[in-house]
Design a protein around this motif. Sequence first.
Motif, PDB file in Angstrom:
ATOM      1  N   HIS A 118       0.828  -1.339  -0.035  1.00 51.58           N
ATOM      2  CA  HIS A 118       0.000  -0.023  -0.001  1.00 51.58           C
ATOM      3  C   HIS A 118       0.631   1.378   0.090  1.00 51.58           C
ATOM      4  N   ASP A 119       2.105   1.320   0.496  1.00 52.26           N
ATOM      5  CA  ASP A 119       2.759   2.635   0.687  1.00 52.26           C
ATOM      6  C   ASP A 119       4.156   2.355  -0.154  1.00 52.26           C
ATOM      7  N   HIS A 145       0.437   9.283  -2.822  1.00 51.57           N
ATOM      8  CA  HIS A 145       1.038   7.945  -2.840  1.00 51.57           C
ATOM      9  C   HIS A 145       0.103   6.653  -3.159  1.00 51.57           C
ATOM     10  N   HIS A 180      -7.028   3.722  -0.735  1.00 54.65           N
ATOM     11  CA  HIS A 180      -6.670   3.780   0.909  1.00 54.65           C
ATOM     12  C   HIS A 180      -6.039   5.278   0.883  1.00 54.65           C
ATOM     13  N   ARG A 221      -8.475   6.656   4.621  1.00 58.98           N
ATOM     14  CA  ARG A 221      -7.622   6.617   5.702  1.00 58.98           C
ATOM     15  C   ARG A 221      -8.005   7.846   6.632  1.00 58.98           C
ATOM     16  N   ASP A 250      -3.289  -0.774   8.383  1.00 62.49           N
ATOM     17  CA  ASP A 250      -2.291   0.087   8.423  1.00 62.49           C
ATOM     18  C   ASP A 250      -1.550   0.377   9.724  1.00 62.49           C
TER      19      ASP A 250
HETATM   20 FE   LIG Z   1      -0.684   5.102   2.978  1.00 63.67          FE
END
Ligand SMILES: [Fe+2]
Length: 270
Positions: free
Chosen positions: A128-129, A140, A163, A167, A219
């Motif tokens: 995810h990152d 991102h 996401h 988030r 996360d």
């Molecule tokens: Fe993220």
Amino acid sequence: MSQPPSTQVLPHELPASLREAGLDHWIREPLDDAVDRRRRIIMPPAAATTGTPARDYQGALLAEAKHDDTVFMMGDNPELPKMPERPALRDFYLLRFGPIPRTHLLQSARVARENGLGEKVIMACLLHDIAIAGLLSANHGYWGAQLVAPYVDEEVAWAIEKHEALRYFADESVGYRYPEAYIDYFGPDYRPPEYIRREAEAARRHRWYMTSRLVTINDIYSFDPGVTVGWEEFEDVVGRNFKQPEEGLGFDGSAVAHMWRTMIWPNNFL
Ligand SMILES: [Fe+2]
Ligand SMILES: [Fe+2]
């Protein structure tokens, strides 16, 4: 015993403007391991310098290239571990990503696995990152989704993209609250922009909403340096869920190959 003569060339006197700005290290002086005995300048990209004092030094860095023995960094930066000819996802994790984002991704994937979630969610957590880890932090989620889209299930890429927006917004029905860490990062008064709000609302109505929401739930917002998670723990999940191109990431002619090459040679001038 006499030592073999050193091939090291003494550094030039840097212009005061660069020295005072602390940019000495953006110029790699020829060291013993420099094959052609030339200095190499790293010109930081616009995405890293716009809005910062560093942009004012572009001219001085450009002027340095006028020395006969000075060129801009192109190809392998000797400061970085050399990537294999056909790099796989694992190589980016181990040879390019910094320890903090790498551990963050591996910890998130481990938590997802411990929570008994499916492989799509574990894979999405693991990826995810990756844009923050190797490419760019702003936007991102979108960069990350694009990077992996040719190689993963569409649902995984979608979850990574969304996401970014989700988030910021709580979903009490599944126990997701606005991250405490964001109060530190952005201040208590931060409100995400309108387009992000719209993205989150649209994502909430999508059939894959929960896949992306689970990325935000797993996360890890507080980085725990005491926990180390090895890449090997996910070798099997990656094998089943990431279509590694035979030519290597960056060289398969896909629409995103250039983005992987940028992570292999992040300091190329052009
Ligand atoms: Fe993220
Ligand atoms: Fe994250």
